[in-house]
Design a protein around this motif. Structure first.
Motif, PDB file in Angstrom:
ATOM      1  N   ASP A  76     -24.761  85.955  18.186  1.00 43.99           N
ATOM      2  CA  ASP A  76     -26.005  86.508  17.407  1.00 43.99           C
ATOM      3  C   ASP A  76     -25.654  87.031  16.043  1.00 43.99           C
ATOM      4  OD1 ASP A  76     -24.359  88.958  17.319  1.00 43.99           O
ATOM      5  OD2 ASP A  76     -25.957  90.136  18.741  1.00 43.99           O
ATOM      6  N   LYS A 101     -30.359  89.471  29.239  1.00 42.55           N
ATOM      7  CA  LYS A 101     -30.060  90.690  29.259  1.00 42.55           C
ATOM      8  C   LYS A 101     -28.472  91.159  28.879  1.00 42.55           C
ATOM      9  CE  LYS A 101     -30.189  94.898  32.609  1.00 42.55           C
ATOM     10  NZ  LYS A 101     -30.285  95.166  33.973  1.00 42.55           N
ATOM     11  N   ASP A 102     -28.352  92.207  28.056  1.00 41.82           N
ATOM     12  CA  ASP A 102     -27.047  92.404  27.425  1.00 41.82           C
ATOM     13  C   ASP A 102     -26.889  93.769  27.296  1.00 41.82           C
ATOM     14  OD1 ASP A 102     -24.486  91.926  26.202  1.00 41.82           O
ATOM     15  OD2 ASP A 102     -25.396  92.297  24.278  1.00 41.82           O
ATOM     16  N   ASP A 103     -26.075  94.295  27.836  1.00 43.80           N
ATOM     17  CA  ASP A 103     -25.729  95.866  27.762  1.00 43.80           C
ATOM     18  C   ASP A 103     -26.958  96.632  28.454  1.00 43.80           C
ATOM     19  OD1 ASP A 103     -22.961  95.667  26.959  1.00 43.80           O
ATOM     20  OD2 ASP A 103     -23.539  95.659  24.941  1.00 43.80           O
ATOM     21  N   ASP A 105     -30.035  96.222  27.972  1.00 46.86           N
ATOM     22  CA  ASP A 105     -31.123  95.833  27.152  1.00 46.86           C
ATOM     23  C   ASP A 105     -31.783  94.536  27.259  1.00 46.86           C
ATOM     24  OD1 ASP A 105     -31.540  98.440  26.197  1.00 46.86           O
ATOM     25  OD2 ASP A 105     -29.931  97.819  24.793  1.00 46.86           O
ATOM     26  N   PHE A 106     -32.886  94.246  27.231  1.00 39.17           N
ATOM     27  CA  PHE A 106     -33.541  92.791  27.201  1.00 39.17           C
ATOM     28  C   PHE A 106     -33.679  92.217  26.130  1.00 39.17           C
ATOM     29  CE2 PHE A 106     -34.061  94.416  31.642  1.00 39.17           C
ATOM     30  CZ  PHE A 106     -34.075  93.490  32.350  1.00 39.17           C
ATOM     31  N   TYR A 107     -33.650  90.841  25.871  1.00 37.97           N
ATOM     32  CA  TYR A 107     -33.597  90.150  24.482  1.00 37.97           C
ATOM     33  C   TYR A 107     -34.364  89.074  24.933  1.00 37.97           C
ATOM     34  CZ  TYR A 107     -30.061  93.552  22.967  1.00 37.97           C
ATOM     35  OH  TYR A 107     -29.431  94.603  22.507  1.00 37.97           O
ATOM     36  N   ILE A 119     -33.084  86.369  17.192  1.00 38.32           N
ATOM     37  CA  ILE A 119     -33.026  87.477  18.568  1.00 38.32           C
ATOM     38  C   ILE A 119     -33.756  88.685  18.180  1.00 38.32           C
ATOM     39  CG2 ILE A 119     -31.408  88.841  19.839  1.00 38.32           C
ATOM     40  CD1 ILE A 119     -29.194  86.705  19.091  1.00 38.32           C
ATOM     41  N   ASN A 120     -34.495  88.974  19.271  1.00 38.37           N
ATOM     42  CA  ASN A 120     -35.526  90.365  19.299  1.00 38.37           C
ATOM     43  C   ASN A 120     -35.264  90.887  20.578  1.00 38.37           C
ATOM     44  OD1 ASN A 120     -37.360  89.614  16.889  1.00 38.37           O
ATOM     45  ND2 ASN A 120     -37.538  88.143  17.900  1.00 38.37           N
ATOM     46  N   LYS A 121     -34.868  92.219  20.443  1.00 36.98           N
ATOM     47  CA  LYS A 121     -34.823  93.267  21.477  1.00 36.98           C
ATOM     48  C   LYS A 121     -36.175  93.500  22.066  1.00 36.98           C
ATOM     49  CE  LYS A 121     -32.926  97.578  22.831  1.00 36.98           C
ATOM     50  NZ  LYS A 121     -32.114  98.856  22.402  1.00 36.98           N
ATOM     51  N   THR A 123     -38.821  95.673  23.819  1.00 39.55           N
ATOM     52  CA  THR A 123     -39.220  97.140  23.946  1.00 39.55           C
ATOM     53  C   THR A 123     -39.684  97.402  25.445  1.00 39.55           C
ATOM     54  OG1 THR A 123     -41.449  97.079  23.294  1.00 39.55           O
ATOM     55  CG2 THR A 123     -39.855  97.273  21.728  1.00 39.55           C
TER      56      THR A 123
END
Length: 138
Positions: A76, A101-103, A105-107, A119-121, A123
């Protein structure tokens, strides 16, 4: 190699001190080819022979190692990522959407064959909209 073992390799690679890096189409991330870095990678199952295939006497590229040896799914721009779960959708030639999913959170990432990645996290609102969409489809 099991998922947890791959993540351990990624954690070590991400923890190594970067001495030189370049982004874009010719992305690389170099770390010192030192005894200490070898020890850390050896402790998670990466042999010194494997490490040395990705560099010279002074440095080695952690991206080349991670991707070529099958440990990484995405870089990233700051860290190497391994997906334990992902959904990929090719939207046009040379462009893929990846939901992962990473740590915790979804991306949503858009990856291009050129090496560019956006890359967008997601919400809570994004996730709820996706859930609502799925309920309407069923």
């Amino acid at each position: 190699m099991k998922t947890i073992e791959k993540q351990q390799v990624i954690d070590v690679l991400n923890g190594l001190e970067v001495i030189e890096e370049n982004g874009g189409e010719d992305t690389y991330v170099l770390v010192e080819n030192s005894e200490e870095n070898h020890k850390q990678l050896n402790s998670v199952g990466i042999s010194s022979e494997t490490i040395n295939r990705y560099g010279d006497e002074e440095t080695f590229c952690i991206l080349a190692l991670a991707f070529s040896e099958g440990y990484a799914d995405l870089y990233d721009g700051n860290k190497i990522i391994f997906f334990d779960e992902k959904v990929e959708l090719e939207v046009e030639e040379g462009k893929t959407i990846i939901f992962y999913k990473d740590d915790g959170d979804f991306y949503l990432a858009v990856s291009e064959d050129s090496g560019n990645v956006s890359i967008n996290k997601l919400t809570d609102e994004h996730l709820q909209a996706l859930k609502n969409l799925l309920h309407r489809v069923n």
